[in-house]
Design a protein around this motif. Structure first.
Motif, PDB file in Angstrom:
ATOM      1  N   ALA A 116      10.052  14.307   7.198  1.00  0.00           N
ATOM      2  CA  ALA A 116       8.603  14.462   7.034  1.00  0.00           C
ATOM      3  C   ALA A 116       7.851  13.564   8.003  1.00  0.00           C
ATOM      4  O   ALA A 116       6.841  13.977   8.607  1.00  0.00           O
ATOM      5  N   VAL A 117       8.327  12.342   8.187  1.00  0.00           N
ATOM      6  CA  VAL A 117       7.694  11.418   9.137  1.00  0.00           C
ATOM      7  C   VAL A 117       7.809  11.946  10.558  1.00  0.00           C
ATOM      8  O   VAL A 117       6.832  11.956  11.328  1.00  0.00           O
ATOM      9  N   ARG A 118       8.982  12.390  10.925  1.00  0.00           N
ATOM     10  CA  ARG A 118       9.198  12.874  12.288  1.00  0.00           C
ATOM     11  C   ARG A 118       8.339  14.099  12.576  1.00  0.00           C
ATOM     12  O   ARG A 118       7.771  14.235  13.651  1.00  0.00           O
ATOM     13  N   ALA A 119       8.219  15.009  11.588  1.00  0.00           N
ATOM     14  CA  ALA A 119       7.400  16.207  11.783  1.00  0.00           C
ATOM     15  C   ALA A 119       5.938  15.841  11.984  1.00  0.00           C
ATOM     16  O   ALA A 119       5.245  16.431  12.824  1.00  0.00           O
ATOM     17  N   HIS A 120       5.442  14.856  11.231  1.00  0.00           N
ATOM     18  CA  HIS A 120       4.040  14.451  11.399  1.00  0.00           C
ATOM     19  C   HIS A 120       3.803  13.835  12.772  1.00  0.00           C
ATOM     20  O   HIS A 120       2.799  14.133  13.429  1.00  0.00           O
ATOM     21  N   ILE A 121       4.700  12.984  13.214  1.00  0.00           N
ATOM     22  CA  ILE A 121       4.522  12.325  14.513  1.00  0.00           C
ATOM     23  C   ILE A 121       4.566  13.336  15.649  1.00  0.00           C
ATOM     24  O   ILE A 121       3.848  13.229  16.646  1.00  0.00           O
ATOM     25  N   LEU A 122       5.383  14.382  15.493  1.00  0.00           N
ATOM     26  CA  LEU A 122       5.451  15.418  16.526  1.00  0.00           C
ATOM     27  C   LEU A 122       4.212  16.306  16.522  1.00  0.00           C
ATOM     28  O   LEU A 122       3.789  16.799  17.577  1.00  0.00           O
ATOM     29  N   ASP A 123       3.607  16.527  15.350  1.00  0.00           N
ATOM     30  CA  ASP A 123       2.508  17.483  15.232  1.00  0.00           C
ATOM     31  C   ASP A 123       1.128  16.858  15.332  1.00  0.00           C
ATOM     32  O   ASP A 123       0.163  17.551  15.670  1.00  0.00           O
ATOM     33  N   SER A 124       0.990  15.582  15.012  1.00  0.00           N
ATOM     34  CA  SER A 124      -0.337  14.968  14.932  1.00  0.00           C
ATOM     35  C   SER A 124      -0.466  13.798  15.910  1.00  0.00           C
ATOM     36  O   SER A 124       0.469  13.002  16.055  1.00  0.00           O
ATOM     37  N   PRO A 125      -1.627  13.656  16.553  1.00  0.00           N
ATOM     38  CA  PRO A 125      -1.831  12.509  17.447  1.00  0.00           C
ATOM     39  C   PRO A 125      -2.227  11.242  16.701  1.00  0.00           C
ATOM     40  O   PRO A 125      -2.318  10.173  17.298  1.00  0.00           O
ATOM     41  N   TYR A 126      -2.465  11.338  15.379  1.00  0.00           N
ATOM     42  CA  TYR A 126      -2.932  10.205  14.607  1.00  0.00           C
ATOM     43  C   TYR A 126      -1.753   9.487  13.941  1.00  0.00           C
ATOM     44  O   TYR A 126      -0.752  10.115  13.588  1.00  0.00           O
ATOM     45  N   PRO A 127      -1.870   8.177  13.769  1.00  0.00           N
ATOM     46  CA  PRO A 127      -0.794   7.438  13.082  1.00  0.00           C
ATOM     47  C   PRO A 127      -0.599   7.974  11.668  1.00  0.00           C
ATOM     48  O   PRO A 127      -1.550   8.365  10.990  1.00  0.00           O
ATOM     49  N   ILE A 128       0.628   7.994  11.220  1.00  0.00           N
ATOM     50  CA  ILE A 128       0.920   8.537   9.901  1.00  0.00           C
ATOM     51  C   ILE A 128       0.453   7.569   8.827  1.00  0.00           C
ATOM     52  O   ILE A 128       0.522   6.344   8.984  1.00  0.00           O
ATOM     53  N   LEU A 129      -0.047   8.129   7.729  1.00  0.00           N
ATOM     54  CA  LEU A 129      -0.494   7.366   6.575  1.00  0.00           C
ATOM     55  C   LEU A 129       0.394   7.712   5.380  1.00  0.00           C
ATOM     56  O   LEU A 129       1.027   8.774   5.354  1.00  0.00           O
TER      57      LEU A 129
ATOM     58  N   ARG B  10       0.829  -1.212   0.000  1.00  0.00           N
ATOM     59  CA  ARG B  10       0.000   0.000   0.000  1.00  0.00           C
ATOM     60  C   ARG B  10       0.859   1.255   0.000  1.00  0.00           C
ATOM     61  O   ARG B  10       0.591   2.216  -0.742  1.00  0.00           O
ATOM     62  N   TRP B  11       1.887   1.271   0.827  1.00  0.00           N
ATOM     63  CA  TRP B  11       2.758   2.450   0.900  1.00  0.00           C
ATOM     64  C   TRP B  11       3.514   2.654  -0.415  1.00  0.00           C
ATOM     65  O   TRP B  11       3.667   3.780  -0.876  1.00  0.00           O
ATOM     66  N   HIS B  12       3.946   1.548  -1.013  1.00  0.00           N
ATOM     67  CA  HIS B  12       4.700   1.674  -2.261  1.00  0.00           C
ATOM     68  C   HIS B  12       3.807   2.179  -3.388  1.00  0.00           C
ATOM     69  O   HIS B  12       4.258   2.919  -4.279  1.00  0.00           O
ATOM     70  N   GLU B  13       2.528   1.819  -3.354  1.00  0.00           N
ATOM     71  CA  GLU B  13       1.609   2.265  -4.388  1.00  0.00           C
ATOM     72  C   GLU B  13       1.486   3.786  -4.411  1.00  0.00           C
ATOM     73  O   GLU B  13       1.396   4.403  -5.483  1.00  0.00           O
TER      74      GLU B  13
END
Length: 229
Positions: free
Chosen positions: A55-68, A34-37
């Motif tokens: 980009a992953v680290r910024a999302h995890i710091l800013d959002s309480p939801y799991p990254i997609l 799914r991620w590769h698609e």
């Protein structure tokens, strides 16, 4: 990104956010697919500021939801738009009489900038640093950005400024270098002709060609202090 790079990204995400870890082999395989698609056209990192881990680290710091994967794809698209907004097309070296080659080179340069493999061309942007040495030498020789001959021609169109410059040239004080204590005109602004009506309100706000005497006295005192220092 290739599948092995997507797997490395998912492993990095799992270390930062254990909620995304898939222990079942089949689920992990489907997750990578799914991620590769969605991220097959997103690079892992570029030489000009993009790193998927940031980009992953910024999302995890800013959002309480799991990254997609769509979160990463959107950050990549925002990165591309920002680079293209800061880019100015460089004149192609191709023959301008060959429209196909000219257009192909323009598109190639834009794709390289958008993909992060080339830096945006910023020759139209303001850059830091002082003036060119030739300009500095000319300014020292003239003493002003406006040559004396041009300043003399402009004097008849701005008599108040010309009189002010003549006083300063003779060593006198520049009245507009200080704030006026009478009409409260700020430094650099002309004095104002304030009139008070019978009801005590201020009427009129016309600019004066001659500063208030108290402002001239204040500028003279300031000039004397500077000369004494």
């Amino acid at each position: 990104m290739e599948r092995n790079e997507v797997a490395a990204v998912l492993a990095y995400i799992g270390r930062l956010d254990p909620r995304t870890i898939r222990t079942d082999t089949g689920e992990a395989r489907d997750q990578i697919a799914r991620w590769h698609e969605l991220l097959h056209d997103v690079p892992f990192a570029t030489a000009h500021g993009w790193d998927v881990r940031e980009a992953v680290r910024a999302h995890i710091l800013d959002s309480p939801y799991p990254i997609l994967p769509v979160d990463v794809a959107r950050k990549w698209r925002a990165y591309r738009r920002d680079r293209l907004d800061r880019h100015t097309d460089v004149t192609p070296v191709a023959d301008p009489d060959d429209p196909a080659a000219w257009r192909a080179e323009l598109l190639s340069n834009r794709h390289a900038v958008a993909a992060g493999t080339a830096a945006p061309s910023t020759y139209r942007q303001l850059t830091s640093g002082g003036p060119h040495p030739d300009v500095e030498a000319r300014l020292r020789a003239i003493g002003s950005c406006i040559p004396p001959t041009v300043r003399a021609e402009l004097a008849r169109y701005r008599p108040a400024r010309a009189a002010r410059e003549a006083v300063v040239a003779q060593g006198g004080p520049d009245a507009l270098s200080v704030q006026c204590g009478w009409c409260h005109a700020r430094a650099g602004e002309p004095c104002r002709q304030r009139r008070v009506g019978p009801d005590g309100t201020h009427r009129g706000n016309a600019a004066r060609t001659i500063p208030h005497p108290s402002r001239v006295d204040l500028a003279s005192a300031r000039l004397g202090q500077q000369q004494a220092a």
